[in-house]
Design an enzyme around this catalytic site. Structure first.
Site, mmCIF file in Angstrom:
data_model
loop_
_atom_site.group_PDB
_atom_site.id
_atom_site.type_symbol
_atom_site.label_atom_id
_atom_site.label_comp_id
_atom_site.label_asym_id
_atom_site.label_seq_id
_atom_site.Cartn_x
_atom_site.Cartn_y
_atom_site.Cartn_z
ATOM 1 N N GLU A 33 16.676 18.514 -8.911
ATOM 2 C CA GLU A 33 15.719 17.710 -8.408
ATOM 3 C C GLU A 33 15.005 16.710 -8.966
ATOM 4 O OE1 GLU A 33 16.538 17.329 -5.242
ATOM 5 O OE2 GLU A 33 16.391 19.390 -4.688
ATOM 6 N N HIS A 34 14.921 15.431 -8.376
ATOM 7 C CA HIS A 34 14.332 14.184 -8.878
ATOM 8 C C HIS A 34 14.688 13.992 -10.557
ATOM 9 C CE1 HIS A 34 11.470 13.208 -5.833
ATOM 10 N NE2 HIS A 34 11.099 14.602 -5.559
ATOM 11 N N ILE A 35 15.764 14.278 -10.543
ATOM 12 C CA ILE A 35 16.485 13.607 -11.880
ATOM 13 C C ILE A 35 17.475 12.849 -11.747
ATOM 14 C CG2 ILE A 35 15.220 15.499 -13.173
ATOM 15 C CD1 ILE A 35 18.158 16.946 -13.324
ATOM 16 N N GLY A 121 14.032 13.816 9.294
ATOM 17 C CA GLY A 121 12.816 13.978 8.520
ATOM 18 C C GLY A 121 12.854 15.432 7.639
ATOM 19 N N GLY A 123 14.860 16.061 5.390
ATOM 20 C CA GLY A 123 15.221 16.064 3.708
ATOM 21 C C GLY A 123 16.620 16.439 3.657
ATOM 22 N N SER A 125 19.236 14.428 4.377
ATOM 23 C CA SER A 125 19.864 13.106 4.363
ATOM 24 C C SER A 125 20.409 12.582 5.323
ATOM 25 C CB SER A 125 21.101 13.288 2.944
ATOM 26 O OG SER A 125 20.292 13.260 1.778
ATOM 27 N N SER A 126 19.943 12.517 6.414
ATOM 28 C CA SER A 126 20.560 11.796 7.740
ATOM 29 C C SER A 126 20.759 10.333 7.668
ATOM 30 C CB SER A 126 19.406 12.109 8.980
ATOM 31 O OG SER A 126 18.184 11.458 8.599
ATOM 32 N N ASP A 172 22.242 11.442 -2.967
ATOM 33 C CA ASP A 172 22.373 11.556 -1.261
ATOM 34 C C ASP A 172 23.686 11.075 -1.047
ATOM 35 O OD1 ASP A 172 19.877 12.875 -1.725
ATOM 36 O OD2 ASP A 172 18.886 11.402 -0.618
ATOM 37 N N TYR A 222 7.177 8.792 -3.574
ATOM 38 C CA TYR A 222 8.448 9.061 -4.500
ATOM 39 C C TYR A 222 8.662 7.801 -5.461
ATOM 40 C CZ TYR A 222 13.607 9.012 -4.933
ATOM 41 O OH TYR A 222 14.798 9.131 -5.388
HETATM 42 C C1 GLA Z 1 15.788 11.730 -2.299
HETATM 43 C C2 GLA Z 1 16.527 10.600 -2.962
HETATM 44 C C3 GLA Z 1 17.614 11.253 -3.781
HETATM 45 C C4 GLA Z 1 16.786 12.288 -4.847
HETATM 46 C C5 GLA Z 1 16.012 13.048 -4.278
HETATM 47 C C6 GLA Z 1 15.262 14.106 -5.187
HETATM 48 O O1 GLA Z 1 16.659 12.818 -1.666
HETATM 49 O O2 GLA Z 1 17.089 9.969 -1.767
HETATM 50 O O3 GLA Z 1 17.976 10.017 -4.530
HETATM 51 O O4 GLA Z 1 15.999 11.256 -5.684
HETATM 52 O O5 GLA Z 1 15.193 12.587 -3.404
HETATM 53 O O6 GLA Z 1 16.052 14.859 -5.911
#
Ligand code: GLA
Length: 390
Positions: A33-35, A121, A123, A125-126, A172, A222
């Site tokens: 996550e977040h990488i 909302g 998370g 990925s809609s 995503d 973010y």
């Molecule tokens: C969101 C972003 C992704 C990713 C995640 C965290 O979903 O769209 O690119 O950075 O956060 O892992």
């Protein structure tokens, strides 16, 4: 969602005639996550639920967009695609149309009805789901369906970055566009090389838990995290030849971390480096059937996102902590960008019902409202659905 009903709805809005149907999934990230924007490994998969798109060619230069989820209908002139705040959800399709038209894809008028099953909302990925849906529709209808899928993934990300203005990474769109039934994708975000991995969880299953806390303030936080990572990278680059934070092993990072004098910057970088190592380990653990080890890595990922990256918040921390207290749960973590949205838990199959009941009760007591649960299998990436009857 009943596709035949959607066709009726389409005909009501646009009149009778032939309709083509496409589906694009949501995604959940198992770990990593977040990488994605730090050149690391991520391990997402596509979900069985997502966004339907029904479409008919018009033969002119106008694209009409309607949705069963929102009242707002938008008409787009293909020769003048501009971002408009009031176009709200329609800016995602518009962004993809704009990017595709700018790089030379053929586009023509369409009537489109969108219908999404991904909670907004949450998370899951809609937005990436909608972007890939439009990209695949344009490729299939007007460009012979020959585009390289990874190119569609990249241009969808570009639409979100440049048109909508959200500085997301590639994860995503990649998970949505490249998803495969029953497989997770180990993606190296530095090179976009990827491997599909079977998700054999033995006696366990994955439960998606929505905190039902919408991800408020998400975008600015973010972007703040991205900036902190960039700051760490430029400091470390003075001493070592790396292109991204995740080029470092944990051992290398430990030797360099004294260079990062600001606590927050050091913590963000540490999370990135260690999360990358965890993701590779999680892939190995899953491949060799070590589900308990996989569960431990999920838990460690959450701890790091809470303590070092600071993107969890009370609702996500509560749902994860409550999950881990319940018998049969061997790992849980937030998934996606954080600050609300969803978490996942690895739960013994025969304990799932009592698990959900307990977590619901305890979460409600502590937070004041109920969470939601989704038991989704791993679905296919964006595709056209060929129906046997009209
Ligand atoms: C969101 C972003 C992704 C990713 C995640 C965290 O979903 O769209 O690119 O950075 O956060 O892992």
């Amino acid at each position: 969602m009943d596709v035949l009903k959607l066709k009726e709805e389409f005909n009501k809005i646009y009149g009778e005639g032939e309709v083509r149907v496409f589906h694009s999934p949501g995604r959940v990230n198992l770990i990593g996550e977040h990488i994605d924007y730090n050149g690391g490994y991520v391990f997402p998969c596509a979900l069985e639920f997502g966004t339907f798109g029904l479409v008919r060619e018009r033969g002119d230069r106008k694209v009409n967009l309607a949705s069963t989820n929102f009242d707002l209908k938008v008409s787009v002139d293909l020769d003048n695609i501009v971002y408009k705040e009031e176009d709200d959800w329609a800016n995602y399709p518009k962004g993809v149309m704009k990017v595709m038209s700018d790089i030379g894809y053929r586009l023509s008028g369409m009537d489109i009805l969108i219908s999404g099953n991904i909670p907004n909302g949450a998370g899951l990925s809609s937005s990436a789901s909608l972007e890939l849906l439009i990209a695949v529709i344009i490729d299939t209808l007007f460009n012979g369906g020959t585009a390289d899928r990874v190119e569609l993934v990249k241009l969808s990300q570009k639409a979100e970055n440049t048109f909508v203005g959200v500085n997301c990474g590639i994860m995503d769109q990649f998970a949505v566009g490249m998803g495969k039934k029953n497989k997770a994708i180990l993606l190296d975000c530095a090179t976009l090389k990827y491997n599909y991995a079977s998700v054999e969880l033995g006696d366990y299953t994955l439960v998606i838990m929505n905190t039902n806390k919408r991800r408020a303030l998400n975008e600015s936080k973010y972007n703040e995290r991205r900036a902190e990572c960039d700051e760490a990278l430029s400091i470390l680059q003075k001493e070592t030849d790396i292109k991204a934070l995740c080029d470092l092993t944990a051992e290398e990072f430990d030797k360099l971390e004294h260079l990062l004098t600001k606590e927050n910057v050091k913590n963000r970088a540490k999370h990135a480096v260690y999360e990358n190592e965890r993701t590779k380990k999680a892939y190995e653990a899953l491949n060799s059937g070590c589900i308990e080890e996989f569960g431990k890595l999920l838990k460690a990922s959450h701890d790091s996102l809470r303590d070092l990256y600071e993107v969890t918040g009370r609702e996500l921390d509560t749902i994860v902590a409550e999950s881990l207290k319940i018998e049969g749960c061997i790992g849980a973590r937030m998934t996606g960008a954080g600050f609300g949205g969803c978490a996942i838990a690895l739960v013994k199959k025969d304990k799932v019902d009592s698990f959900m009941e307990q977590v619901k009760k305890n979460y409600k007591e502590l937070i004041g409202y109920e969470p939601s649960f989704y038991l989704s299998g791993i679905g296919e990436g964006t595709e056209e659905i060929i129906l046997s009857c009209k």
